[in-house]
Design a protein around this motif. Structure first.
Motif, mmCIF file in Angstrom:
data_model
loop_
_atom_site.group_PDB
_atom_site.id
_atom_site.type_symbol
_atom_site.label_atom_id
_atom_site.label_comp_id
_atom_site.label_asym_id
_atom_site.label_seq_id
_atom_site.Cartn_x
_atom_site.Cartn_y
_atom_site.Cartn_z
ATOM 1 N N GLU A 10 5.082 18.906 -1.998
ATOM 2 C CA GLU A 10 4.640 19.744 -1.977
ATOM 3 C C GLU A 10 4.488 20.441 -3.142
ATOM 4 O OE1 GLU A 10 4.006 24.261 -0.371
ATOM 5 O OE2 GLU A 10 6.328 22.861 0.426
ATOM 6 N N SER A 11 5.156 20.172 -4.213
ATOM 7 C CA SER A 11 5.174 21.089 -5.491
ATOM 8 C C SER A 11 4.242 20.157 -6.528
ATOM 9 C CB SER A 11 6.197 20.904 -6.235
ATOM 10 O OG SER A 11 7.716 21.599 -6.236
ATOM 11 N N VAL A 12 4.165 19.099 -5.769
ATOM 12 C CA VAL A 12 3.161 18.222 -6.882
ATOM 13 C C VAL A 12 1.501 19.021 -6.707
ATOM 14 C CG1 VAL A 12 1.634 16.534 -7.282
ATOM 15 C CG2 VAL A 12 3.775 16.301 -7.067
ATOM 16 N N PHE A 13 1.207 19.106 -5.334
ATOM 17 C CA PHE A 13 -0.436 20.002 -4.525
ATOM 18 C C PHE A 13 -0.099 21.470 -4.820
ATOM 19 C CE2 PHE A 13 0.074 15.522 -2.981
ATOM 20 C CZ PHE A 13 -1.377 14.961 -3.365
ATOM 21 N N THR A 14 1.132 22.396 -5.159
ATOM 22 C CA THR A 14 0.532 23.917 -5.003
ATOM 23 C C THR A 14 0.956 24.407 -6.295
ATOM 24 O OG1 THR A 14 3.226 23.775 -4.748
ATOM 25 C CG2 THR A 14 1.102 23.611 -3.191
ATOM 26 N N SER A 15 1.325 23.150 -7.545
ATOM 27 C CA SER A 15 2.085 23.909 -8.951
ATOM 28 C C SER A 15 0.852 23.941 -9.906
ATOM 29 C CB SER A 15 3.433 23.084 -9.089
ATOM 30 O OG SER A 15 3.112 21.422 -10.284
ATOM 31 N N GLU A 16 0.254 24.211 -10.869
ATOM 32 C CA GLU A 16 -0.834 24.010 -11.887
ATOM 33 C C GLU A 16 -0.589 22.860 -12.810
ATOM 34 O OE1 GLU A 16 -0.576 27.529 -14.172
ATOM 35 O OE2 GLU A 16 -1.579 28.934 -12.633
ATOM 36 N N GLU A 17 1.368 22.662 -12.677
ATOM 37 C CA GLU A 17 1.193 21.307 -13.735
ATOM 38 C C GLU A 17 1.527 20.107 -12.810
ATOM 39 O OE1 GLU A 17 3.224 24.081 -13.381
ATOM 40 O OE2 GLU A 17 3.634 25.009 -14.729
ATOM 41 N N ARG A 18 1.084 20.356 -11.539
ATOM 42 C CA ARG A 18 0.908 19.282 -10.786
ATOM 43 C C ARG A 18 1.882 18.198 -10.757
ATOM 44 N NH1 ARG A 18 -2.622 18.154 -7.258
ATOM 45 N NH2 ARG A 18 -2.559 15.844 -7.290
ATOM 46 N N ALA A 60 -6.312 12.883 -0.520
ATOM 47 C CA ALA A 60 -5.800 12.048 -2.081
ATOM 48 C C ALA A 60 -5.209 10.600 -1.261
ATOM 49 C CB ALA A 60 -4.435 12.312 -2.249
ATOM 50 N N VAL A 61 -4.407 10.840 0.165
ATOM 51 C CA VAL A 61 -4.247 9.662 0.155
ATOM 52 C C VAL A 61 -5.590 8.813 1.074
ATOM 53 C CG1 VAL A 61 -3.049 8.538 2.280
ATOM 54 C CG2 VAL A 61 -1.956 10.158 1.519
ATOM 55 N N ASP A 62 -6.899 9.684 1.416
ATOM 56 C CA ASP A 62 -7.873 8.666 1.580
ATOM 57 C C ASP A 62 -8.772 7.917 0.501
ATOM 58 O OD1 ASP A 62 -8.195 8.912 4.921
ATOM 59 O OD2 ASP A 62 -9.270 10.815 4.548
ATOM 60 N N GLU A 63 -8.266 8.640 -0.155
ATOM 61 C CA GLU A 63 -9.106 8.280 -1.718
ATOM 62 C C GLU A 63 -8.152 6.718 -2.357
ATOM 63 O OE1 GLU A 63 -10.447 9.880 -5.977
ATOM 64 O OE2 GLU A 63 -8.860 11.439 -4.906
ATOM 65 N N PHE A 64 -6.967 6.938 -1.942
ATOM 66 C CA PHE A 64 -6.535 5.892 -2.768
ATOM 67 C C PHE A 64 -5.777 4.595 -2.108
ATOM 68 C CE2 PHE A 64 -6.160 9.736 -5.906
ATOM 69 C CZ PHE A 64 -6.938 9.150 -6.757
ATOM 70 N N ALA A 65 -5.466 5.130 -0.938
ATOM 71 C CA ALA A 65 -4.843 4.345 0.840
ATOM 72 C C ALA A 65 -5.787 2.820 0.600
ATOM 73 C CB ALA A 65 -5.356 4.617 1.209
ATOM 74 N N LEU A 113 -0.236 8.216 -6.779
ATOM 75 C CA LEU A 113 -1.523 8.371 -6.097
ATOM 76 C C LEU A 113 -1.816 9.756 -5.358
ATOM 77 C CD1 LEU A 113 -3.407 5.510 -6.267
ATOM 78 C CD2 LEU A 113 -3.101 6.404 -7.882
ATOM 79 N N ALA A 114 -0.870 9.520 -3.986
ATOM 80 C CA ALA A 114 -0.621 10.330 -3.152
ATOM 81 C C ALA A 114 1.392 10.749 -2.851
ATOM 82 C CB ALA A 114 -1.757 9.923 -2.201
ATOM 83 N N ASP A 165 1.110 -1.288 0.171
ATOM 84 C CA ASP A 165 -0.050 -0.226 -0.016
ATOM 85 C C ASP A 165 1.119 1.596 0.065
ATOM 86 O OD1 ASP A 165 -2.871 1.067 0.047
ATOM 87 O OD2 ASP A 165 -2.573 1.731 1.889
ATOM 88 N N TYR A 166 2.350 0.803 1.003
ATOM 89 C CA TYR A 166 3.001 2.119 0.837
ATOM 90 C C TYR A 166 3.437 2.426 -0.613
ATOM 91 C CZ TYR A 166 6.797 5.407 1.880
ATOM 92 O OH TYR A 166 7.965 6.146 1.370
ATOM 93 N N ALA A 167 3.888 1.932 -0.883
ATOM 94 C CA ALA A 167 4.459 1.824 -2.679
ATOM 95 C C ALA A 167 3.737 2.210 -3.539
ATOM 96 C CB ALA A 167 5.317 0.593 -2.855
ATOM 97 N N ARG A 168 1.991 1.864 -3.337
ATOM 98 C CA ARG A 168 1.426 2.095 -5.000
ATOM 99 C C ARG A 168 0.666 3.396 -4.515
ATOM 100 N NH1 ARG A 168 -4.877 2.429 -4.326
ATOM 101 N NH2 ARG A 168 -5.387 2.386 -6.030
ATOM 102 N N VAL A 169 0.623 4.147 -3.133
ATOM 103 C CA VAL A 169 0.116 4.842 -2.366
ATOM 104 C C VAL A 169 0.928 6.303 -2.827
ATOM 105 C CG1 VAL A 169 -1.493 6.695 -1.357
ATOM 106 C CG2 VAL A 169 -1.343 4.364 -1.387
ATOM 107 N N PHE A 170 2.397 6.288 -2.361
ATOM 108 C CA PHE A 170 3.069 7.573 -2.070
ATOM 109 C C PHE A 170 4.553 6.920 -3.162
ATOM 110 C CE2 PHE A 170 1.876 6.403 2.125
ATOM 111 C CZ PHE A 170 1.254 7.619 2.472
ATOM 112 N N LEU A 171 4.598 5.413 -3.448
ATOM 113 C CA LEU A 171 5.453 5.744 -4.882
ATOM 114 C C LEU A 171 5.076 5.487 -6.244
ATOM 115 C CD1 LEU A 171 8.174 3.544 -2.892
ATOM 116 C CD2 LEU A 171 7.818 6.393 -2.559
#
Length: 251
Positions: free
Chosen positions: A104-112, A195-200, A99-100, A84-90
Protein backbone atom coordinates in the motif's frame (compact mmCIF):
# COMPACT_ATOMS: atom_id res chain seq x y z
CA UNK A 1 -28.15 -0.10 16.97
CA UNK A 2 -31.82 -1.12 16.98
CA UNK A 3 -32.51 -3.62 19.74
CA UNK A 4 -32.81 -7.15 18.41
CA UNK A 5 -35.64 -9.19 19.94
CA UNK A 6 -34.69 -12.53 18.42
CA UNK A 7 -31.26 -14.22 18.35
CA UNK A 8 -28.98 -12.95 15.61
CA UNK A 9 -28.58 -16.38 14.05
CA UNK A 10 -32.35 -16.68 13.59
CA UNK A 11 -32.71 -13.48 11.56
CA UNK A 12 -32.88 -14.19 7.83
CA UNK A 13 -30.79 -11.17 6.87
CA UNK A 14 -28.13 -12.11 9.42
CA UNK A 15 -28.01 -15.68 8.12
CA UNK A 16 -27.32 -14.18 4.70
CA UNK A 17 -24.58 -12.05 6.23
CA UNK A 18 -23.00 -15.11 7.81
CA UNK A 19 -22.95 -16.93 4.46
CA UNK A 20 -21.49 -13.83 2.81
CA UNK A 21 -18.79 -13.62 5.49
CA UNK A 22 -17.83 -17.25 4.93
CA UNK A 23 -17.46 -16.56 1.21
CA UNK A 24 -15.58 -13.31 1.84
CA UNK A 25 -13.11 -14.97 4.20
CA UNK A 26 -12.43 -17.83 1.79
CA UNK A 27 -11.94 -15.52 -1.18
CA UNK A 28 -9.73 -13.07 0.75
CA UNK A 29 -7.45 -15.93 1.85
CA UNK A 30 -7.41 -17.27 -1.70
CA UNK A 31 -6.35 -13.88 -3.10
CA UNK A 32 -3.81 -13.43 -0.31
CA UNK A 33 -2.09 -16.68 -1.27
CA UNK A 34 -1.74 -15.50 -4.88
CA UNK A 35 0.12 -12.36 -3.83
CA UNK A 36 2.22 -13.89 -1.06
CA UNK A 37 3.54 -16.98 -2.86
CA UNK A 38 4.41 -18.38 -6.25
CA UNK A 39 2.09 -21.11 -7.47
CA UNK A 40 2.90 -24.77 -6.95
CA UNK A 41 2.29 -27.48 -9.54
CA UNK A 42 -0.70 -28.72 -7.53
CA UNK A 43 -2.21 -25.24 -7.49
CA UNK A 44 -1.79 -24.88 -11.23
CA UNK A 45 -3.76 -28.10 -11.73
CA UNK A 46 -6.39 -27.03 -9.21
CA UNK A 47 -6.88 -23.68 -10.97
CA UNK A 48 -7.22 -25.44 -14.31
CA UNK A 49 -10.24 -27.30 -12.92
CA UNK A 50 -12.00 -24.23 -11.49
CA UNK A 51 -15.59 -23.81 -12.70
CA UNK A 52 -16.61 -20.14 -12.99
CA UNK A 53 -20.03 -19.46 -11.51
CA UNK A 54 -21.30 -17.76 -14.65
CA UNK A 55 -22.82 -14.95 -12.62
CA UNK A 56 -21.40 -12.14 -14.75
CA UNK A 57 -19.34 -10.71 -11.88
CA UNK A 58 -15.86 -9.27 -12.32
CA UNK A 59 -14.51 -12.00 -10.05
CA UNK A 60 -16.08 -14.62 -12.31
CA UNK A 61 -14.58 -12.90 -15.34
CA UNK A 62 -11.14 -13.28 -13.79
CA UNK A 63 -11.70 -16.94 -12.93
CA UNK A 64 -12.83 -17.64 -16.49
CA UNK A 65 -9.70 -15.96 -17.86
CA UNK A 66 -7.51 -18.05 -15.55
CA UNK A 67 -9.16 -21.25 -16.69
CA UNK A 68 -8.76 -20.26 -20.34
CA UNK A 69 -5.06 -19.49 -19.82
CA UNK A 70 -4.46 -22.81 -18.09
CA UNK A 71 -6.37 -24.73 -20.75
CA UNK A 72 -3.18 -24.34 -22.79
CA UNK A 73 -0.80 -25.28 -19.94
CA UNK A 74 2.28 -27.33 -20.61
CA UNK A 75 5.32 -28.62 -18.75
CA UNK A 76 6.81 -25.16 -18.41
CA UNK A 77 3.68 -23.31 -17.28
CA UNK A 78 4.49 -23.25 -13.57
CA UNK A 79 7.96 -21.86 -14.29
CA UNK A 80 6.49 -19.30 -16.69
CA UNK A 81 4.16 -18.12 -13.92
CA UNK A 82 6.96 -18.09 -11.36
CA UNK A 83 9.05 -15.84 -13.61
CA UNK A 84 6.12 -13.47 -14.12
CA UNK A 85 5.36 -13.39 -10.39
CA UNK A 86 8.98 -12.58 -9.54
CA UNK A 87 9.24 -9.94 -12.23
CA UNK A 88 5.99 -8.11 -11.47
CA UNK A 89 5.75 -8.37 -7.67
CA UNK A 90 9.38 -8.80 -6.59
CA UNK A 91 11.22 -6.76 -9.21
CA UNK A 92 13.34 -9.61 -10.56
CA UNK A 93 15.22 -8.42 -13.63
CA UNK A 94 14.30 -4.78 -13.05
CA UNK A 95 17.21 -2.58 -12.06
CA UNK A 96 15.39 0.51 -10.88
CA UNK A 97 11.98 -0.49 -9.50
CA UNK A 98 9.46 -3.21 -8.72
CA UNK A 99 6.83 -3.01 -11.44
CA UNK A 100 3.69 -3.68 -9.39
CA UNK A 101 4.74 -3.95 -5.75
CA UNK A 102 1.89 -5.34 -3.61
CA UNK A 103 2.44 -2.75 -0.88
CA UNK A 104 0.00 0.00 0.00
CA UNK A 105 2.77 2.48 0.88
CA UNK A 106 4.12 2.47 -2.66
CA UNK A 107 0.76 3.50 -4.09
CA UNK A 108 -0.20 6.04 -1.42
CA UNK A 109 3.03 7.90 -0.65
CA UNK A 110 4.43 10.74 -2.73
CA UNK A 111 7.84 9.07 -2.73
CA UNK A 112 6.34 5.72 -3.88
CA UNK A 113 8.53 3.80 -1.45
CA UNK A 114 8.02 1.19 1.25
CA UNK A 115 7.47 1.64 4.99
CA UNK A 116 5.51 4.90 4.82
CA UNK A 117 2.38 6.05 6.68
CA UNK A 118 0.23 3.32 5.14
CA UNK A 119 2.34 0.67 6.84
CA UNK A 120 1.90 2.32 10.24
CA UNK A 121 -1.79 2.70 9.58
CA UNK A 122 -2.23 -0.96 8.70
CA UNK A 123 -0.43 -2.00 11.87
CA UNK A 124 -2.79 0.22 13.89
CA UNK A 125 -5.77 -1.68 12.48
CA UNK A 126 -4.18 -5.05 13.16
CA UNK A 127 -3.54 -4.06 16.76
CA UNK A 128 -7.02 -2.58 17.18
CA UNK A 129 -8.24 -6.00 16.13
CA UNK A 130 -5.97 -7.68 18.68
CA UNK A 131 -3.68 -9.11 16.03
CA UNK A 132 -0.06 -8.69 15.04
CA UNK A 133 2.40 -10.34 12.71
CA UNK A 134 5.08 -12.67 14.11
CA UNK A 135 8.10 -10.95 15.65
CA UNK A 136 10.40 -12.53 13.05
CA UNK A 137 8.37 -11.19 10.09
CA UNK A 138 10.55 -9.22 7.67
CA UNK A 139 7.88 -8.27 5.10
CA UNK A 140 6.31 -4.80 5.44
CA UNK A 141 2.95 -5.09 7.14
CA UNK A 142 1.05 -3.27 4.39
CA UNK A 143 1.63 -6.14 1.95
CA UNK A 144 -1.65 -6.89 0.21
CA UNK A 145 -1.47 -10.52 1.29
CA UNK A 146 -1.42 -9.54 4.97
CA UNK A 147 -4.21 -7.02 4.45
CA UNK A 148 -6.39 -9.69 2.85
CA UNK A 149 -5.68 -12.12 5.67
CA UNK A 150 -6.80 -9.44 8.12
CA UNK A 151 -10.04 -9.00 6.18
CA UNK A 152 -10.65 -12.75 6.41
CA UNK A 153 -10.00 -12.71 10.16
CA UNK A 154 -12.53 -9.91 10.69
CA UNK A 155 -15.13 -11.79 8.62
CA UNK A 156 -14.57 -14.86 10.81
CA UNK A 157 -14.84 -12.68 13.90
CA UNK A 158 -18.16 -11.25 12.73
CA UNK A 159 -19.54 -14.75 12.29
CA UNK A 160 -18.31 -15.75 15.73
CA UNK A 161 -20.23 -12.79 17.12
CA UNK A 162 -23.36 -13.95 15.29
CA UNK A 163 -22.98 -17.44 16.75
CA UNK A 164 -22.56 -15.93 20.24
CA UNK A 165 -25.58 -13.62 19.72
CA UNK A 166 -23.34 -10.65 20.49
CA UNK A 167 -24.69 -7.70 18.53
CA UNK A 168 -22.05 -5.32 19.90
CA UNK A 169 -19.14 -7.53 18.84
CA UNK A 170 -20.73 -7.98 15.43
CA UNK A 171 -21.04 -4.24 14.91
CA UNK A 172 -17.44 -3.71 16.07
CA UNK A 173 -16.05 -6.32 13.66
CA UNK A 174 -18.05 -4.99 10.71
CA UNK A 175 -17.24 -1.37 11.51
CA UNK A 176 -13.51 -2.10 11.77
CA UNK A 177 -13.63 -4.08 8.52
CA UNK A 178 -15.48 -1.29 6.71
CA UNK A 179 -13.01 1.32 7.94
CA UNK A 180 -10.05 -0.83 6.89
CA UNK A 181 -11.53 -1.38 3.44
CA UNK A 182 -12.18 2.33 2.89
CA UNK A 183 -8.86 3.63 4.22
CA UNK A 184 -6.48 0.78 3.32
CA UNK A 185 -7.81 -1.01 0.26
CA UNK A 186 -10.27 0.96 -1.86
CA UNK A 187 -7.78 3.83 -1.88
CA UNK A 188 -5.01 1.99 -3.74
CA UNK A 189 -6.08 -1.36 -5.17
CA UNK A 190 -7.46 0.06 -8.45
CA UNK A 191 -4.08 1.68 -9.23
CA UNK A 192 -2.28 -1.50 -8.21
CA UNK A 193 -4.45 -3.58 -10.55
CA UNK A 194 -3.71 -1.14 -13.38
CA UNK A 195 0.02 -1.66 -12.76
CA UNK A 196 -0.36 -5.44 -12.86
CA UNK A 197 -2.26 -5.16 -16.14
CA UNK A 198 0.49 -2.99 -17.58
CA UNK A 199 3.46 -5.09 -16.59
CA UNK A 200 2.31 -8.73 -16.29
CA UNK A 201 3.39 -10.89 -19.19
CA UNK A 202 0.91 -13.72 -18.59
CA UNK A 203 -2.85 -13.65 -18.87
CA UNK A 204 -2.92 -15.46 -15.54
CA UNK A 205 -1.73 -12.50 -13.49
CA UNK A 206 -3.78 -10.06 -15.53
CA UNK A 207 -6.74 -12.25 -14.57
CA UNK A 208 -5.66 -12.04 -10.92
CA UNK A 209 -5.83 -8.26 -11.29
CA UNK A 210 -9.34 -8.62 -12.68
CA UNK A 211 -10.38 -10.72 -9.70
CA UNK A 212 -8.89 -8.13 -7.37
CA UNK A 213 -10.99 -5.43 -9.01
CA UNK A 214 -13.96 -7.71 -8.43
CA UNK A 215 -12.97 -8.01 -4.79
CA UNK A 216 -13.08 -4.22 -4.43
CA UNK A 217 -16.51 -4.11 -6.08
CA UNK A 218 -17.95 -6.88 -3.92
CA UNK A 219 -16.54 -5.49 -0.66
CA UNK A 220 -17.93 -2.05 -1.44
CA UNK A 221 -21.39 -3.50 -2.06
CA UNK A 222 -21.21 -5.71 1.03
CA UNK A 223 -20.32 -2.90 3.41
CA UNK A 224 -22.94 -0.56 1.95
CA UNK A 225 -25.63 -3.15 2.61
CA UNK A 226 -24.38 -4.28 6.02
CA UNK A 227 -23.81 -0.75 7.33
CA UNK A 228 -27.47 -0.05 6.64
CA UNK A 229 -28.58 -3.31 8.26
CA UNK A 230 -26.58 -2.64 11.43
CA UNK A 231 -27.32 1.11 11.41
CA UNK A 232 -23.63 2.03 11.43
CA UNK A 233 -24.13 5.40 9.76
CA UNK A 234 -22.33 6.96 6.81
CA UNK A 235 -19.20 8.23 8.60
CA UNK A 236 -16.23 5.87 8.32
CA UNK A 237 -13.66 6.87 10.92
CA UNK A 238 -10.04 5.95 10.35
CA UNK A 239 -7.93 4.15 12.94
CA UNK A 240 -4.81 6.29 13.20
CA UNK A 241 -1.39 5.39 14.64
CA UNK A 242 -0.91 6.77 18.13
CA UNK A 243 1.87 9.10 16.98
CA UNK A 244 -0.36 10.55 14.26
CA UNK A 245 -3.30 11.02 16.61
CA UNK A 246 -1.06 12.80 19.14
CA UNK A 247 0.31 15.09 16.43
CA UNK A 248 -3.16 15.98 15.20
CA UNK A 249 -4.29 16.75 18.74
CA UNK A 250 -1.27 18.99 19.34
CA UNK A 251 -1.92 20.97 16.16
Amino acid sequence: MEEMTIPLCERAEVREMRAANDARAAFARFLASLFLYELTDDQVEAFAAVEPAGDGSTIDEGLAAIREYLRHRHGGTRQELAVDYARVFLGAGSYDRILAPPYESVFTSEERILMQDARDGAVSYYRRGGLDLPADNTTPEDHLGFELQFVAELADRANAAIAADDAGALADAVDLGRSFFVHHQANWLPAFCDAVDEFAQTDFYRAVATMTRGYVESESAFFAEIAELLDLGDAVEEVRPSWAAEGEAAS
